[in-house]
Motif scaffolding. Structure first.
Motif, short mmCIF file in Angstrom:
data_model
loop_
_atom_site.label_atom_id
_atom_site.label_comp_id
_atom_site.label_asym_id
_atom_site.label_seq_id
_atom_site.Cartn_x
_atom_site.Cartn_y
_atom_site.Cartn_z
N GLN A 144 6.56 23.57 -7.49
CA GLN A 144 8.20 24.35 -7.09
C GLN A 144 8.86 25.03 -8.15
O GLN A 144 7.35 25.12 -9.32
CB GLN A 144 8.68 22.56 -7.90
CG GLN A 144 8.66 21.90 -6.14
CD GLN A 144 8.54 19.89 -6.71
OE1 GLN A 144 8.20 19.45 -6.95
NE2 GLN A 144 9.56 19.49 -5.80
N LYS B 40 11.73 25.73 -12.05
CA LYS B 40 11.95 24.54 -12.83
C LYS B 40 13.66 25.76 -12.93
O LYS B 40 13.70 26.21 -12.81
CB LYS B 40 11.76 24.21 -14.02
CG LYS B 40 12.34 22.87 -14.97
CD LYS B 40 11.96 22.82 -16.22
CE LYS B 40 12.81 21.59 -16.84
NZ LYS B 40 11.53 21.10 -18.28
N TYR B 41 14.49 24.60 -12.84
CA TYR B 41 15.61 25.73 -12.74
C TYR B 41 16.72 24.43 -13.50
O TYR B 41 17.21 23.89 -12.77
CB TYR B 41 16.33 25.32 -11.11
CG TYR B 41 17.35 26.81 -11.29
CD1 TYR B 41 17.59 28.01 -11.97
CD2 TYR B 41 18.80 26.64 -11.08
CE1 TYR B 41 18.47 28.49 -12.07
CE2 TYR B 41 20.54 27.13 -10.99
CZ TYR B 41 19.70 28.53 -12.10
OH TYR B 41 21.26 29.33 -11.65
N ALA C 38 16.11 20.70 -12.73
CA ALA C 38 15.80 20.61 -11.91
C ALA C 38 14.37 21.11 -11.40
O ALA C 38 14.30 22.22 -11.44
CB ALA C 38 17.00 20.04 -10.67
N TRP C 39 13.45 20.74 -10.57
CA TRP C 39 12.47 21.59 -10.01
C TRP C 39 12.39 21.19 -7.76
O TRP C 39 13.40 20.44 -7.87
CB TRP C 39 11.13 20.18 -9.93
CG TRP C 39 10.50 20.05 -10.85
CD1 TRP C 39 10.82 19.27 -11.94
CD2 TRP C 39 9.93 20.96 -12.00
NE1 TRP C 39 9.79 20.16 -13.03
CE2 TRP C 39 10.05 21.17 -13.33
CE3 TRP C 39 9.34 22.42 -11.32
CZ2 TRP C 39 8.93 21.58 -14.00
CZ3 TRP C 39 8.48 23.36 -12.32
CH2 TRP C 39 8.31 22.39 -13.28
N LEU C 40 12.71 22.54 -7.84
CA LEU C 40 12.87 22.87 -6.84
C LEU C 40 12.40 23.40 -5.79
O LEU C 40 11.49 24.07 -6.49
CB LEU C 40 14.30 24.24 -6.51
CG LEU C 40 15.35 24.74 -7.42
CD1 LEU C 40 16.56 25.23 -7.81
CD2 LEU C 40 16.42 22.94 -7.09
N ASN C 41 11.90 23.51 -5.01
CA ASN C 41 10.92 24.08 -3.63
C ASN C 41 10.99 25.59 -4.24
O ASN C 41 12.07 26.31 -3.39
CB ASN C 41 11.10 23.71 -2.74
CG ASN C 41 11.38 21.57 -2.58
OD1 ASN C 41 10.27 21.37 -3.35
ND2 ASN C 41 11.44 21.03 -1.58
N GLN D 42 10.26 28.96 -1.79
CA GLN D 42 10.24 28.96 -0.48
C GLN D 42 9.06 30.08 0.37
O GLN D 42 8.45 30.90 -0.50
CB GLN D 42 11.53 29.76 0.19
CG GLN D 42 13.06 29.10 -0.38
CD GLN D 42 13.70 30.30 -0.28
OE1 GLN D 42 13.88 30.88 0.75
NE2 GLN D 42 14.95 29.41 -0.93
N THR E 248 11.69 32.07 -5.04
CA THR E 248 12.41 31.16 -5.53
C THR E 248 14.33 32.07 -4.94
O THR E 248 14.14 32.64 -4.51
CB THR E 248 12.06 31.36 -7.50
OG1 THR E 248 13.01 32.68 -7.14
CG2 THR E 248 11.33 30.72 -7.02
N HIS E 249 15.15 30.88 -5.20
CA HIS E 249 16.19 31.84 -5.38
C HIS E 249 16.88 33.03 -5.97
O HIS E 249 17.81 33.52 -5.51
CB HIS E 249 17.60 31.01 -5.83
CG HIS E 249 18.44 30.75 -7.26
ND1 HIS E 249 17.25 29.17 -7.78
CD2 HIS E 249 19.23 31.00 -7.63
CE1 HIS E 249 18.03 29.95 -9.22
NE2 HIS E 249 18.90 30.79 -8.57
#
Length: 340
Positions: free
Chosen positions: A209, A211-212, A215-218, A220, A244-245
């Protein structure tokens, strides 16, 4: 004419931009295939091909039909590894050519972390206005001294038909010129445009994950197979692309990752803009064509028969926060660094 002179280079380039070079040429091309698949040149070109203008699609389709007719009449010129030309291959090749420079800009930022940076390009150009030339006409020099690779060995030709009358140089494997002149104006381009790419530094954890904004985002993940030609036959290598995004991860460490983002990530409209440039009848048309903002980072130089000369440092420039140093990796864990 391109097919008669350089069908081998055309088919090689179409193979490369599909991410299938290792299958044709061996293990030395695996990394190139990985980066090509990561950049999604063929995928985006195929998906967005219908969005191109009808006239551009018609030109591309007539061009690829010419290649197919040549291969049909000269089947021995097609290697067994080569793909049959398709219209979206042309768009993918334009996109790959554009991508190379912002990709190098981003890797230049990453170099400050100790990573490799790709080699740059160089070129020269100048214009003498008609009011200052002994002949009474504009004089333009176009001098792109690039590396000796198929894409950079431009093809000289004359494109004439209807309202198009352009003399110049194109990327072999494509129909529209990028340098040259009409009966009205000349266009030159050299490397040295604005910074159109950045590196985001992401904080990551052991759960894959990032961090953003607290929050912790998965992250891809995309598993891909790259076919590789070996002495014992074709073998498949499994690779994983992570994103990531912000974009694809190009370097990973235990607690952080580096992501490349370019202003061209989703763009395929370069060929539309090229046609608009070729059709320009005055400086107003030319400037309007430039406003599509699909050109790679370049110094654009223009001169015409009406005595106008013009220079523009072109490129898709992101609107960035002034609070960060964008010449090196910067925090990806906060929305404050997002492009506006």
């Amino acid at each position: 004419a391109q097919a008669e002179d350089r069908i081998d280079d055309i088919l090689m380039l179409y193979t490369i931009v599909q991410g299938k070079a290792a299958r044709a040429f061996g293990p030395d091309w695996v990394q190139k295939d990985y980066e090509t698949i990561l950049a999604k040149h063929a995928k985006l070109a195929k998906e967005q091909y219908p969005s191109l203008s009808p006239r551009v699609r018609r030109i591309i389709e007539f061009y690829t039909r010419g290649l197919l007719d040549y291969l049909k009449e000269n089947p021995s010129t097609k290697p067994e590894w080569a793909p049959m030309p398709r219209p979206y291959h042309v768009v993918a090749l334009y996109r790959a050519f554009i991508w190379d420079l912002p990709w190098g800009q981003a890797r230049g930022d990453l170099k400050r972390t100790g990573s490799h940076v790709s080699e740059g390009r160089g070129a020269n150009q100048w214009v003498v206005s008609s009011s200052r030339s002994a002949e009474g006409g504009a004089i333009a020099l176009i001098d792109p001294p690039l590396t000796w690779t198929p894409a950079n060995r431009f093809y000289e030709s004359h494109f004439h038909g209807g309202d198009i009358n352009f003399y110049g140089f194109s990327i072999v494997g494509t129909p529209l010129m990028v340098l040259g002149h009409t009966d009205i104006f000349s266009i030159a381009a050299t490397t040295g445009g604005p910074d159109c790419a950045d590196i985001y530094e992401e904080q990551i954890n052991q759960n894959n994950q990032y961090k953003y904004d607290g929050a912790w985002l998965n992250i891809q993940k995309e598993d891909v197979e790259i076919e590789v030609r070996t002495q014992s036959g074709i073998v498949k290598e499994k690779h994983t692309i992570e994103r990531t995004h912000h974009g694809p991860i190009i370097k990973r460490m235990p607690d952080r990752a580096f992501v490349v983002k370019t202003a061209y990530d989703q763009q395929v409209g370069f060929v539309d803009q090229l046609l608009d440039i070729l059709l320009s009848t005055n400086i107003g048309d030319f400037l309007n064509a430039l406003s599509a903002n699909q050109l790679l980072p370049q110094n654009i130089m223009y001169a015409d028969i009406y005595g106008n000369s013009f220079y523009l440092r072109a490129g898709r420039v992101p609107i960035r926060s002034l609070d960060y140093d964008w010449n090196q990796p910067f925090p990806g864990w906060t929305s404050k660094t997002e492009w506006q």
